[in-house]
Every structure is written in structure tokens, then in C-alpha cells.
Design an enzyme around this catalytic site. Structure first.
Site, mmCIF file in Angstrom:
data_model
loop_
_atom_site.group_PDB
_atom_site.id
_atom_site.type_symbol
_atom_site.label_atom_id
_atom_site.label_comp_id
_atom_site.label_asym_id
_atom_site.label_seq_id
_atom_site.Cartn_x
_atom_site.Cartn_y
_atom_site.Cartn_z
ATOM 1 N N GLU A 48 39.088 43.026 41.972
ATOM 2 C CA GLU A 48 40.789 43.886 41.015
ATOM 3 C C GLU A 48 40.842 45.577 42.006
ATOM 4 O O GLU A 48 39.692 45.940 42.370
ATOM 5 C CB GLU A 48 40.882 43.400 39.312
ATOM 6 C CG GLU A 48 40.636 42.563 39.364
ATOM 7 C CD GLU A 48 40.596 42.571 37.393
ATOM 8 O OE1 GLU A 48 40.603 42.014 36.670
ATOM 9 O OE2 GLU A 48 41.234 43.701 37.014
ATOM 10 N N CYS A 57 41.039 37.718 45.638
ATOM 11 C CA CYS A 57 40.363 36.321 44.658
ATOM 12 C C CYS A 57 39.251 36.429 45.342
ATOM 13 O O CYS A 57 38.168 36.371 46.815
ATOM 14 C CB CYS A 57 40.795 35.112 44.707
ATOM 15 S SG CYS A 57 43.194 35.420 44.369
ATOM 16 N N GLU A 59 37.368 33.421 46.217
ATOM 17 C CA GLU A 59 37.286 32.360 47.126
ATOM 18 C C GLU A 59 38.260 33.124 48.481
ATOM 19 O O GLU A 59 37.151 32.349 49.386
ATOM 20 C CB GLU A 59 38.987 31.588 46.860
ATOM 21 C CG GLU A 59 38.138 30.228 45.588
ATOM 22 C CD GLU A 59 39.167 30.824 44.197
ATOM 23 O OE1 GLU A 59 39.291 30.332 43.295
ATOM 24 O OE2 GLU A 59 39.016 32.040 44.207
ATOM 25 N N CYS A 90 44.047 30.163 42.826
ATOM 26 C CA CYS A 90 45.732 30.528 42.594
ATOM 27 C C CYS A 90 46.004 29.011 44.100
ATOM 28 O O CYS A 90 44.738 29.263 44.956
ATOM 29 C CB CYS A 90 45.869 31.749 42.663
ATOM 30 S SG CYS A 90 45.280 32.662 44.326
ATOM 31 N N CYS A 93 45.052 31.038 47.227
ATOM 32 C CA CYS A 93 43.659 30.896 47.715
ATOM 33 C C CYS A 93 43.695 29.063 48.212
ATOM 34 O O CYS A 93 42.603 28.789 48.961
ATOM 35 C CB CYS A 93 42.644 31.222 46.639
ATOM 36 S SG CYS A 93 42.475 32.762 46.223
#
Length: 136
Positions: A48, A57, A59, A90, A93
Site C-alpha cells: 500500500e 496488488c 498478483e 481484482c 489483476c
């Protein structure tokens, strides 16, 4: 027919790296591991940032690790996250995975208790846009 991917190895890698996730804002740590075309496991975790859209992310981190190691294709993916709901990739991704994986690529969703669900990429991203859509 290709051999079943070693989801135990993917689970171990994703569970281990999930603990390293940098998630001071959401406190929602995710780990991902993928099996590259050469049989190598590559892992990534979410990172983050105080400027929320700048984070990445799990992935995406695993895919970057695969590319950095010279990999070219994804044979399987496992995403590890906690909570009552399935922690699926998501939308962004799913598209990132599609760049390097075929529609039939297996995607396993896991939590601390083990694998909770399995999908194909096609099930997660039907009628997807991929590299074949662009002339080279």
C-alpha cells in the site's frame, strides 16, 4: 493434458509472503503465487501507499517477479487472503494475469485453512481481451 499444478507449493509461497505485505492503511494483507512456464514459483504481496492509487496488488508483484526472472507465461495462480469472503483477483489483476495466461489457466483462492475455491481465468474474466486481439 498438462499435469495438475502443485498447488501445495503455491499455497506455501503465497501464505509465507502474505505475512510480508505492507498494508498499514487497510490492514488487509494478500499474498499471491504463480507457477511460471518453466515450473518456477513466483510470489508477491500487496504494497500500500498513502496515496491510495499508487499501491500494488499481490498478483502484480508475483507477475513482476516472474518477468524479472525471465518467465514468459503463467501456468497457475493462487491468491491467499483472510476473511469470510473469497479474496479473488481484482479486475485489473484479472487483466494482468490474462496478459500471460490462457483462459483455461487455473486460479485457486485460499485462506489460512487451505484452498477455498478454484476457477479458470475464463470464469473470472469471460470473453477477455488479450494479446491475440492486437496485431503484431
Amino acid at each position: 493434458m498438462p499435469a495438475e499444478p502443485d498447488f501445495e507449493a503455491l499455497f506455501a509461497a503465497a501464505a509465507a509472503i502474505q505475512k510480508r505485505a505492507y498494508a498499514p492503511y487497510s490492514r488487509f494483507k494478500v499474498g499471491a503465487a504463480l507457477l511460471g512456464d518453466d515450473g518456477t514459483v513466483h510470489a508477491g504481496c500487496n504494497v500500500e501507499n498513502a496515496a491510495y492509487p499508487v499501491g500494488s496488488c499481490a498478483e502484480a508483484g508475483a507477475i513482476a517477479a516472474m518477468i524479472a526472472a525471465g518467465g514468459k507465461a503463467i501456468r497457475a495462480v493462487l491468491v491467499f487472503g483472510e476473511g469470510a469472503e473469497l479474496v479473488t483477483p481484482c479486475g485489473a489483476c484479472r487483466q494482468r494475469i490474462r496478459e500471460f495466461a490462457a483462459p483455461e489457466t487455473p486460479v485457486a483462492i485460499a485462506g489460512p485453512e487451505g484452498i477455498r475455491a478454484r476457477f479458470t481465468l475464463e470464469e473470472l474474466l469471460p470473453a477477455s481481451f488479450g494479446p491475440a486481439n492486437l496485431p503484431r
